[in-house]
Design an enzyme around this catalytic site. Structure first.
Site, PDB file in Angstrom:
ATOM      1  CG  ASN A  10      -1.691   1.082   1.425  1.00 14.06           C
ATOM      2  OD1 ASN A  10      -1.708   2.031   0.332  1.00 14.06           O
ATOM      3  ND2 ASN A  10      -2.219   1.288   2.462  1.00 14.06           N
ATOM      4  CD1 TRP A  11       3.598   1.188  -2.884  1.00  8.36           C
ATOM      5  CD2 TRP A  11       3.828   2.536  -4.576  1.00  8.36           C
ATOM      6  NE1 TRP A  11       4.673   0.534  -3.691  1.00  8.36           N
ATOM      7  CE2 TRP A  11       4.700   1.291  -4.990  1.00  8.36           C
ATOM      8  CE3 TRP A  11       3.843   3.276  -5.583  1.00  8.36           C
ATOM      9  CZ2 TRP A  11       5.366   1.173  -6.143  1.00  8.36           C
ATOM     10  CZ3 TRP A  11       4.440   3.156  -6.942  1.00  8.36           C
ATOM     11  CH2 TRP A  11       5.225   2.053  -7.160  1.00  8.36           C
ATOM     12  CE  LYS A  12       0.117   3.563   4.851  1.00 12.15           C
ATOM     13  NZ  LYS A  12      -0.580   3.845   6.277  1.00 12.15           N
ATOM     14  CG  HIS A  99      -5.668   1.606   4.797  1.00 13.70           C
ATOM     15  ND1 HIS A  99      -5.370   2.654   5.841  1.00 13.70           N
ATOM     16  CD2 HIS A  99      -4.923   0.667   4.703  1.00 13.70           C
ATOM     17  CE1 HIS A  99      -4.292   2.250   6.082  1.00 13.70           C
ATOM     18  NE2 HIS A  99      -3.881   1.268   5.567  1.00 13.70           N
ATOM     19  CD  GLU A 101      -3.685   5.398   6.313  1.00 14.06           C
ATOM     20  OE1 GLU A 101      -3.567   5.754   5.356  1.00 14.06           O
ATOM     21  OE2 GLU A 101      -2.719   4.973   7.083  1.00 14.06           O
ATOM     22  CD  GLU A 171      -3.493  -2.755   7.288  1.00 12.81           C
ATOM     23  OE1 GLU A 171      -2.295  -3.118   6.746  1.00 12.81           O
ATOM     24  OE2 GLU A 171      -4.285  -1.878   7.056  1.00 12.81           O
ATOM     25  N   GLY A 177       2.211   2.367  10.441  1.00 10.45           N
ATOM     26  CA  GLY A 177       3.001   3.531  10.435  1.00 10.45           C
ATOM     27  C   GLY A 177       3.614   3.937  11.730  1.00 10.45           C
ATOM     28  CB  SER A 216       5.144  -1.512  12.082  1.00 11.17           C
ATOM     29  OG  SER A 216       4.470  -0.337  12.119  1.00 11.17           O
ATOM     30  N   GLY A 237       2.704  -1.228   4.299  1.00  8.53           N
ATOM     31  CA  GLY A 237       2.919   0.393   3.912  1.00  8.53           C
ATOM     32  C   GLY A 237       4.420   0.730   3.628  1.00  8.53           C
ATOM     33  N   GLY A 238       4.808   1.301   4.780  1.00  6.93           N
ATOM     34  CA  GLY A 238       6.448   1.839   4.578  1.00  6.93           C
ATOM     35  C   GLY A 238       7.422   1.069   3.900  1.00  6.93           C
TER      36      GLY A 238
HETATM   37  C1  PEP Z   1      -0.757  -0.038   5.636  1.00  8.79           C
HETATM   38  O1  PEP Z   1      -0.726   1.188   5.369  1.00  8.79           O
HETATM   39  O2  PEP Z   1      -1.805  -0.469   5.574  1.00  8.79           O
HETATM   40  C2  PEP Z   1       0.214  -0.378   6.988  1.00  8.79           C
HETATM   41  C3  PEP Z   1       0.263  -1.638   7.338  1.00  8.79           C
HETATM   42  O3  PEP Z   1       1.283   0.544   6.902  1.00  8.79           O
HETATM   43  P1  PEP Z   1       2.833   0.209   7.654  1.00  8.79           P
HETATM   44  O4  PEP Z   1       3.259  -1.153   7.284  1.00  8.79           O
HETATM   45  O5  PEP Z   1       3.620   1.390   7.258  1.00  8.79           O
HETATM   46  O6  PEP Z   1       2.527   0.082   8.974  1.00  8.79           O
END
Ligand code: PEP
Length: 256
Positions: A10-12, A99, A101, A171, A177, A216, A237-238
């Site tokens: 997930n590049w957001k 998601h 967010e 999640e 994040g 994470s 994500g990151g």
């Molecule tokens: C996400 O955006 O769904 C996510 C899990 O981000 P991160 O891996 O950065 O926690």
């Protein structure tokens, strides 16, 4: 039956053409186990470019492109939205839905999320349905109630038979994040609860639906997380913005 493992990126609202090139070249010789799919979800702006470059580079056919969102509406006056027909037109076959967010910042309700999942399934897209509890909900012992209340409206909307084509990403909101990962034991315990919750309605669905962990995940913790009985990959994500890390994470996934 082997259950498919999935590693989704997930590049957001991050990335650009340079990242597209970087990830495509970074995944050029990635080693994937059988029964593993990789799904990269950039912003709408790069869906087409990423898809074309993956094909031009002849990457492993298990590498797909997904959207981060879709509209529950077919077409019309919905400024800024993207429809299932548009995603089909771009040859996109996965979509992240609900998601945290989207739920917290854009106030998407579980009913709206359920309608989006239904729209995706009707269009032949695979929805990656995100669920997860907040830190307060975890501390006050509400995790299972929260997760049930996020899954059940979707089952009610689409019916349990169609739910077999859904992917769930668990999640915990407090782990997204933040660098705080759920311990592998805690993640497994929650995934087991989700699988049992599905089994109460259909053993078949429970056995088949991939359950991804997100929050994470990185190159250092992915192996232990993915080794858990009920964890079938991750939503990243990151770490998905760094080709080298993401490649390691993809290689750690195995179908079960
Ligand atoms: C996400 O955006 O769904 C996510 C899990 O981000 P991160 O891996 O950065 O926690």
């Amino acid at each position: 039956m082997t259950r498919q493992a999935i590693v989704a990126a997930n590049w957001k609202m991050n990335g650009d053409s340079a990242l597209v090139d970087n990830i495509v070249s970074g995944l050029a010789n990635v080693k994937l186990s059988s029964h593993v799919d990789v799904v990269i979800c950039p912003s709408f702006a790069y869906l087409s470019e990423l898809n074309q470059k993956i094909k031009a580079a002849k990457l492993n056919e298990a590498i797909h492109v997904g959207s981060q969102n879709l509209s529950e509406h077919e077409s019309g006056a919905f400024t800024g939205e993207i429809s299932t027909a548009m995603l089909q037109d771009l040859a996109i076959n996965y979509v992240i839905v609900g998601h945290s967010e989207r739920r917290s910042i854009y106030k998407e309700t579980s009913l709206q999320v359920a309608k989006k999942v239904n729209a995706a399934l009707d269009a032949g897209l695979t929805p990656i349905l995100c669920i997860g509890e907040s830190e307060v909900e975890r501390v006050t012992g509400e995790t299972e109630a929260v997760l049930s209340a996020q899954i059940q409206p979707v089952i009610d909307e689409v019916g349990i038979d169609k739910f077999i084509d859904v992917v769930i990403a668990y999640e915990p909101v407090w782990a997204i994040g933040t660098g705080k990962t759920a311990s592998s034991a805690m993640a497994q315990e929650t995934h087991k609860f989700i699988r049992q919750f599905l089994a109460q309605q259909s053993e078949l669905v429970s056995d088949k639906v991939p359950l991804l962990y997100g929050g994470s995940v990185n190159a250092a913790n992915c192996e232990e997380l993915f080794a858990q009985t009920d964890i079938d990959g991750g939503l990243i994500g990151g770490a998905s913005l760094k080709a080298e890390q993401f490649k390691i994470i993809c290689s750690a996934a195995k179908g079960k």
